[in-house]
Design a protein around this motif. Structure first.
Motif, short mmCIF file in Angstrom:
data_model
loop_
_atom_site.label_atom_id
_atom_site.label_comp_id
_atom_site.label_asym_id
_atom_site.label_seq_id
_atom_site.Cartn_x
_atom_site.Cartn_y
_atom_site.Cartn_z
N ARG A 142 0.87 -1.19 0.00
CA ARG A 142 0.00 0.00 0.00
C ARG A 142 0.90 1.22 0.00
O ARG A 142 1.38 1.68 1.04
N VAL A 143 1.16 1.74 -1.19
CA VAL A 143 2.12 2.82 -1.35
C VAL A 143 1.45 4.01 -2.03
O VAL A 143 0.42 3.88 -2.70
N VAL A 173 5.87 5.93 0.74
CA VAL A 173 5.57 6.99 -0.23
C VAL A 173 6.78 7.20 -1.14
O VAL A 173 7.92 7.29 -0.66
N PHE A 174 6.52 7.27 -2.44
CA PHE A 174 7.54 7.69 -3.40
C PHE A 174 7.31 9.15 -3.70
O PHE A 174 6.26 9.54 -4.22
N ALA A 175 8.27 10.00 -3.35
CA ALA A 175 8.18 11.43 -3.57
C ALA A 175 8.91 11.79 -4.86
O ALA A 175 10.02 11.32 -5.10
N GLU A 190 10.23 3.83 10.61
CA GLU A 190 9.48 2.88 11.42
C GLU A 190 7.98 2.91 11.12
O GLU A 190 7.32 1.86 11.05
N ASP A 191 7.42 4.12 10.96
CA ASP A 191 5.98 4.26 10.69
C ASP A 191 5.68 4.47 9.21
O ASP A 191 4.58 4.18 8.75
N LEU A 192 6.61 5.02 8.48
CA LEU A 192 6.40 5.31 7.06
C LEU A 192 7.75 5.32 6.35
O LEU A 192 8.68 6.01 6.78
N SER A 193 7.86 4.56 5.27
CA SER A 193 9.08 4.60 4.45
C SER A 193 8.92 5.68 3.39
O SER A 193 7.84 5.90 2.84
N LEU A 244 19.41 3.83 -7.94
CA LEU A 244 18.83 3.82 -6.61
C LEU A 244 19.94 3.92 -5.56
O LEU A 244 20.93 3.19 -5.63
N VAL A 245 19.77 4.83 -4.61
CA VAL A 245 20.71 4.98 -3.49
C VAL A 245 19.93 4.72 -2.21
O VAL A 245 19.04 5.49 -1.83
N VAL A 246 20.24 3.61 -1.55
CA VAL A 246 19.50 3.22 -0.35
C VAL A 246 20.18 3.80 0.89
O VAL A 246 21.36 3.56 1.13
N ARG A 247 19.39 4.56 1.66
CA ARG A 247 19.89 5.11 2.92
C ARG A 247 18.95 4.66 4.04
O ARG A 247 18.53 3.50 4.06
N ALA A 248 18.64 5.54 4.97
CA ALA A 248 17.95 5.11 6.19
C ALA A 248 16.46 5.43 6.24
O ALA A 248 15.82 5.22 7.26
N SER A 249 15.87 5.93 5.15
CA SER A 249 14.46 6.34 5.22
C SER A 249 13.49 5.25 4.75
O SER A 249 12.29 5.50 4.68
N THR A 250 13.99 4.07 4.44
CA THR A 250 13.12 2.97 4.03
C THR A 250 13.41 1.72 4.86
O THR A 250 14.57 1.46 5.21
N ALA A 251 12.34 0.97 5.15
CA ALA A 251 12.44 -0.26 5.95
C ALA A 251 11.18 -1.08 5.69
O ALA A 251 10.22 -0.58 5.09
N PRO A 252 11.15 -2.35 6.11
CA PRO A 252 9.92 -3.14 5.97
C PRO A 252 8.76 -2.45 6.67
O PRO A 252 8.93 -1.70 7.63
N PRO A 253 7.52 -2.67 6.18
CA PRO A 253 6.36 -1.96 6.74
C PRO A 253 5.96 -2.44 8.11
O PRO A 253 6.19 -3.58 8.48
#
Length: 341
Positions: free
Chosen positions: A181-182, A244-246, A268-271, A326-335
């Motif tokens: 659900r994105v 959310v993809f911004a 934690e609450d929203l990637s 794609l550059v993966v940092r700390a703002s994404t995690a499992p839901p």
């Protein structure tokens, strides 16, 4: 847009069209008073119609490129400008900044640019119309457009990135983490780069069996305020998204601030995934996962291409797309699971 550049008008061209002597045309150009009002008006009209600029005199002049920005300079445009300046330093090119033809007609603006001695114009994410492009072509000023908001015509040279592929990579990253659900917060719906990012993102999710619901897509601007407002809207839904993809880093940072104001944590609450990879992505908290487009390289390519056109040389392609990554940092995690879902 069309962008065929005719030969530069000369005093002889104007004199022949007017049926007067070159000396008479020269007097009009130089503001002399010993020309009858009727002849002066006729010559001035022909000077305008032929886009006479008086350029091309003797002596060697430093090339000057005018860079046109829409709106205030921001993180995105600063990165592009840095690339332009880096490329300009090598051959000793002067760079001038402007807001374009505010309050002016395309013809008047193009003539002013030409008379100022600009070798070329680079437009950055600006609303460059067919009339603007044609007027610059008539004034013999090459044009290069970076990330055009509307699709550039076949004759207009443009530089961009693989926005569609970038949208796909954002979707694949969120899917790999388990998000289904994105949401998408993007720029103006008619902006070409926004359309490509959105279509790539949406298409990949639909192919995986998780289409984006209408309430989870918003198109506004690429600015911070749009991210803040969009975040407040999404977080107020009965079933908020888990990711959310911004469409820009600025939108992403505004979204993160909306989360902070509601006591929610990223990731934690929203990637959150951004797009651009400006300094904002590294400096925000947490550091932002992004689809990186090589903004400085886009600026460098645009400057070199503009100089190539100004020298009279042809270009291999009228549209150049540089690869995103794609550059993966700390703002994404499992839901996480929201209450009531």
């Amino acid at each position: 847009m069309t962008n065929s550049r005719p030969g530069r008008a000369t005093l002889s061209t104007i004199a022949e069209a007017a049926g007067v002597s070159i000396a008479t045309v020269s007097k009009v150009v130089n503001g002399r008073e010993d020309v009858s009002p009727g002849t002066r008006a006729m010559v001035e009209e022909l000077l305008r119609l032929h886009y006479y600029t008086g350029r091309g005199g003797g002596g060697v002049r430093q090339p000057t490129v005018e860079v046109v920005f829409a709106g205030p300079l921001a993180a995105y445009s600063n990165e592009v400008l840095e690339g332009v300046l880096q490329a300009a330093a090598e051959p000793g090119v002067a760079v001038m900044l402007s807001k374009g033809r505010i309050g002016s007609t395309p013809t008047a603006w193009a003539l002013a640019v030409a008379k100022a001695g600009r070798s070329a114009v680079i437009s950055v994410s600006n609303e460059m119309t067919d009339q603007d492009a044609n007027a610059l072509a008539r004034a013999n000023v090459p044009l290069v457009v970076i990330d055009p908001l509307t699709p550039a015509g076949a004759d207009v040279v443009s530089v961009g990135s693989t926005n569609y592929a970038g949208g796909i990579s954002a979707a694949e990253h969120l899917l790999s983490l388990g998000h289904t659900r994105v949401a998408y917060l993007g720029g103006a719906p008619d902006a070409g780069c926004n359309q490509a990012r959105w279509q790539g993102f949406r298409g990949r999710l639909e192919a995986a069996g998780y289409p984006v619901e209408p309430e989870l897509m918003r198109h506004d601007t690429f600015r911070y305020a749009a991210g803040l407002a969009g975040g407040e809207y999404l977080l107020a839904l009965d079933r908020p998204p888990t990711a959310v993809f911004a469409g820009s880093d600025e939108i992403a940072v505004g979204l993160i601030e909306a989360c902070r104001r509601q006591g929610l944590r990223v990731p934690e609450d929203l990637s959150v995934v951004g797009f651009d990879d400006t300094q904002l992505a590294e400096f925000c908290s947490p550091p932002l996962t992004v689809v990186r487009q090589p903004l400085r390289e886009m600026g460098r390519v645009a400057l070199r291409t503009a100089l190539q056109l100004a020298s009279g040389a042809s270009v291999d392609s009228h549209h150049v797309e540089l690869a995103t990554s794609l550059v993966v940092r700390a703002s994404t995690a499992p839901p996480r699971t929201w209450p009531g879902t």
